[in-house]
Write a protein that holds these residues in place. Structure first.
Motif, short mmCIF file in Angstrom:
data_model
loop_
_atom_site.label_atom_id
_atom_site.label_comp_id
_atom_site.label_asym_id
_atom_site.label_seq_id
_atom_site.Cartn_x
_atom_site.Cartn_y
_atom_site.Cartn_z
N PHE A 191 0.84 -1.20 0.00
CA PHE A 191 0.00 0.00 0.00
C PHE A 191 0.88 1.25 0.00
O PHE A 191 0.57 2.24 -0.67
N ASN A 192 1.99 1.22 0.75
CA ASN A 192 2.91 2.36 0.77
C ASN A 192 3.44 2.66 -0.63
O ASN A 192 3.52 3.82 -1.04
N LEU A 193 3.82 1.62 -1.37
CA LEU A 193 4.31 1.82 -2.73
C LEU A 193 3.22 2.42 -3.62
O LEU A 193 3.49 3.32 -4.43
N ALA A 194 1.99 1.91 -3.49
CA ALA A 194 0.89 2.43 -4.30
C ALA A 194 0.59 3.88 -3.94
O ALA A 194 0.26 4.71 -4.81
N HIS A 195 0.69 4.20 -2.66
CA HIS A 195 0.48 5.58 -2.20
C HIS A 195 1.51 6.52 -2.84
O HIS A 195 1.18 7.58 -3.36
N GLU A 196 2.79 6.12 -2.79
CA GLU A 196 3.84 6.95 -3.38
C GLU A 196 3.69 7.03 -4.90
O GLU A 196 3.99 8.07 -5.50
N LEU A 197 3.22 5.95 -5.51
CA LEU A 197 2.94 5.98 -6.95
C LEU A 197 1.89 7.04 -7.26
O LEU A 197 1.98 7.74 -8.28
N GLY A 198 0.92 7.18 -6.39
CA GLY A 198 -0.10 8.21 -6.57
C GLY A 198 0.52 9.60 -6.57
O GLY A 198 0.19 10.45 -7.41
#
Length: 377
Positions: free
Chosen positions: A211-218
């Motif tokens: 989820f952290n990676l997806a958040h930063e991708l956002g």
């Protein structure tokens, strides 16, 4: 001071003020901490870092010892790449010296990536051009952005099995290392035309790390031109969270699988999607699959079972770790493209820092280990 060389005096190189400051900040030291360790005044540290004066040989030896950087680090000018503002989760809780330290780590990761790219062609940045106005964007805009990215990467609407690998394949540089900062799970920024994400090795939950990676991708996709401040932080964090949920749990497929509101049922969904129960609950609320009462019911169940911080199945999903920089560095060294000495001379960094940022085992680059053999009595 100068050195006599064949009758001619050659001046000794002077340390570059910016590099002294860089070395200090990279170790998370405040000027006050630094002055105490060097046994000089706070004013002297400021003068070293602004070029008003240069440290004596004795003090310079202490600087090298305290910062653990080689002498060459301090006399080599550093090419400054354009860097976007890092996206910190909390500007209030995270102490400034931590932000500066991690910013320096990101800069060094950029230097390493640029060095590697001289010998091995790194994947091109492959992100769609999405028009997004953070000030007035709607929730639907965020949903569409997540769907557009999935379509661009041909991911369909199913679970993403290894987001770290997907990001690296599409030109995002990942660093995974200990950050020793409880207020930071991950941070991202653009540097030299390429996105970078540094994630905390202290995060042990696979679903949380994903989820952290997806958040930063956002942030990378939606907020590249946004000025981060205490006024804008709350809004862009909400947008990044909404994007992460939309990207990991596509509305057209995930919504059809929510057939219950119990923790037990959501455990089965977690096994299927690899996303935290709490994140799925918020996703259900965002998509209006749950009303407020249903959402609160699931949260109360989690509180009663004491699983809000550490969820069931957290350890069933390994944390996805990057491999691009590690494998590239291995290839460069093991194929004889560059020697370890050439790597050290080119980067002018402590080799332990290079190993940590690339994710190779400690000692891979620095083989100069003296064996200790106890004296036989």
């Amino acid at each position: 001071m100068s050195v006599v060389n064949g009758g001619a005096k050659k001046p000794l190189p002077k340390p570059i003020p910016d590099r002294i400051r860089e070395a200090r900040e990279a170790r998370g030291l405040t000027p006050e901490d630094f002055s105490e360790l060097l046994d000089v005044s706070r004013q002297a540290v400021a003068q070293f870092e602004t070029g008003q004066s240069s440290p004596s040989g004795e003090v310079m030896a202490k600087i090298i010892g305290v910062t653990a950087q080689p002498p060459l680090f301090f006399v080599t000018p550093r090419e400054r790449a354009r860097q976007g503002t890092p996206f910190w989760r909390s500007l209030k809780r995270m102490e400034q010296h931590h932000r500066r330290r991690i910013t320096r780590r990101l800069e060094w990761a950029r230097d390493i990536a640029a060095y590697v790219d001289r010998f091995i062609e790194l994947p091109n940045v492959n992100l769609p051009n999405i028009e997004f106005n953070a000030e007035c964007a709607s929730e639907e805009d965020i949903e569409r952005a997540a769907e557009q990215l999935r379509d661009h990467w041909k991911l369909g609407r199913v679970r993403i099995r290894n987001l770290a690998a997907v990001l690296e394949e599409n030109g995002v540089i990942l660093v995974h290392e200990s950050v020793e900062c409880p207020d930071m799970d991950a941070v991202s920024c653009w540097q030299g035309g390429r996105p970078f994400i540094l994630s905390s090795a202290e995060v042990q939950s696979g679903p949380r790390a994903t989820f952290n990676l997806a958040h930063e991708l956002g942030h990378i996709l939606l907020h590249a031109g946004v000025e981060v401040s205490s006024e804008t932080l709350g809004q862009i964090e909400k947008q990044a969270n909404r994007f992460a949920g939309a990207f990991l749990l596509p509305r057209e497929t995930f919504s059809q699988e929510v057939l219950g509101t119990s923790v037990s049922y959501f455990k089965s969904l977690k096994q299927r999607w690899g996303v935290a129960i709490a994140a799925m609950a918020y996703r259900c609320k965002d998509l209006k699959i749950f009303n407020e009462n249903q959402f609160s019911y699931l949260m109360r169940q989690m509180n009663a079972q004491r699983i809000r911080k550490i969820e069931p199945l957290d350890d069933a999903f390994p944390v996805e770790k990057p491999s691009l920089l590690a494998e590239s560095l291995r290839m460069i060294v093991e194929k004889g493209v560059q020697t370890r000495e050439q790597v050290e001379a080119a980067l002018t960094l402590n080799l332990s820092d290079v190993e940590g940022l690339c994710g190779v085992p400690k000692g891979f680059l620095d083989l100069r280990v003296v064996s200790f053999v106890p004296r036989q009595r």
